[in-house]
Design a protein around this motif. Structure first.
Motif, PDB file in Angstrom:
ATOM      1  N   ASN A  15     -26.265 -21.312 -24.721  1.00  0.00           N
ATOM      2  CA  ASN A  15     -27.095 -22.442 -25.128  1.00  0.00           C
ATOM      3  C   ASN A  15     -28.298 -21.982 -25.946  1.00  0.00           C
ATOM      4  O   ASN A  15     -28.671 -22.614 -26.942  1.00  0.00           O
ATOM      5  CB  ASN A  15     -27.561 -23.245 -23.924  1.00  0.00           C
ATOM      6  CG  ASN A  15     -26.449 -24.069 -23.308  1.00  0.00           C
ATOM      7  OD1 ASN A  15     -25.462 -24.393 -23.968  1.00  0.00           O
ATOM      8  ND2 ASN A  15     -26.596 -24.395 -22.041  1.00  0.00           N
ATOM      9  N   THR A  19     -28.929 -23.030 -29.828  1.00  0.00           N
ATOM     10  CA  THR A  19     -30.185 -23.640 -30.259  1.00  0.00           C
ATOM     11  C   THR A  19     -30.790 -22.838 -31.394  1.00  0.00           C
ATOM     12  O   THR A  19     -31.231 -23.389 -32.407  1.00  0.00           O
ATOM     13  CB  THR A  19     -31.177 -23.731 -29.083  1.00  0.00           C
ATOM     14  OG1 THR A  19     -30.598 -24.520 -28.051  1.00  0.00           O
ATOM     15  CG2 THR A  19     -32.503 -24.328 -29.517  1.00  0.00           C
ATOM     16  N   ARG A  22     -28.860 -23.473 -34.567  1.00  0.00           N
ATOM     17  CA  ARG A  22     -29.156 -24.776 -35.164  1.00  0.00           C
ATOM     18  C   ARG A  22     -30.490 -24.749 -35.919  1.00  0.00           C
ATOM     19  O   ARG A  22     -30.612 -25.291 -37.019  1.00  0.00           O
ATOM     20  CB  ARG A  22     -29.189 -25.868 -34.103  1.00  0.00           C
ATOM     21  CG  ARG A  22     -27.807 -26.349 -33.683  1.00  0.00           C
ATOM     22  CD  ARG A  22     -27.873 -27.619 -32.857  1.00  0.00           C
ATOM     23  NE  ARG A  22     -28.612 -27.483 -31.607  1.00  0.00           N
ATOM     24  CZ  ARG A  22     -28.089 -27.068 -30.461  1.00  0.00           C
ATOM     25  NH1 ARG A  22     -26.820 -26.737 -30.389  1.00  0.00           N
ATOM     26  NH2 ARG A  22     -28.832 -26.978 -29.385  1.00  0.00           N
ATOM     27  N   ASN A  57     -39.268 -27.749 -28.500  1.00  0.00           N
ATOM     28  CA  ASN A  57     -38.242 -27.819 -27.451  1.00  0.00           C
ATOM     29  C   ASN A  57     -38.810 -27.170 -26.186  1.00  0.00           C
ATOM     30  O   ASN A  57     -38.792 -25.953 -26.040  1.00  0.00           O
ATOM     31  CB  ASN A  57     -36.971 -27.101 -27.916  1.00  0.00           C
ATOM     32  CG  ASN A  57     -35.831 -27.239 -26.942  1.00  0.00           C
ATOM     33  OD1 ASN A  57     -36.028 -27.535 -25.762  1.00  0.00           O
ATOM     34  ND2 ASN A  57     -34.631 -27.002 -27.424  1.00  0.00           N
TER      35      ASN A  57
END
Length: 96
Positions: A15, A19, A22, A57
């Motif tokens: 994950n 992230t 991206r 985030n």
């Protein structure tokens, strides 16, 4: 103060990498404009480009993400395995 140990699974790792991927993909044009290389290793400018998305985030460990970014880029610009040749019309495509 008692520190809690948190189990980190392979899914957590994946994950994190997704992230990171991206954020890099979303900012690839600005990152390419930095022209980072061994004689231009201004990683602070790189962080200025991607840092705001990462710090927004709250689920991410910002220190770890900054460290990961610096370590990956340092490795890439310090010992490039393969040079990337841009097509001669690259600038025309980007800036047209």
């Amino acid at each position: 103060m008692n520190m809690q140990n948190r189990y980190v699974s392979t899914l957590d790792f994946l994950n994190l990498l997704q992230t990171f991927s991206r954020v890099i993909s979303a900012n690839d044009h600005q990152i390419n404009l930095l022209e980072l290389r061994s004689d231009n290793a201004n990683l602070d400018e790189l962080w200025e480009v991607i840092g705001p998305e990462i710090t927004a985030n709250r689920a991410l460990n910002q220190y770890a993400m900054r460290k990961l970014t610096y370590e990956i880029m340092h490795a890439l610009i310090s010992d490039p395995v393969e040079r990337v040749e841009l097509p001669c019309d690259f600038e025309d495509d980007v800036f047209a």
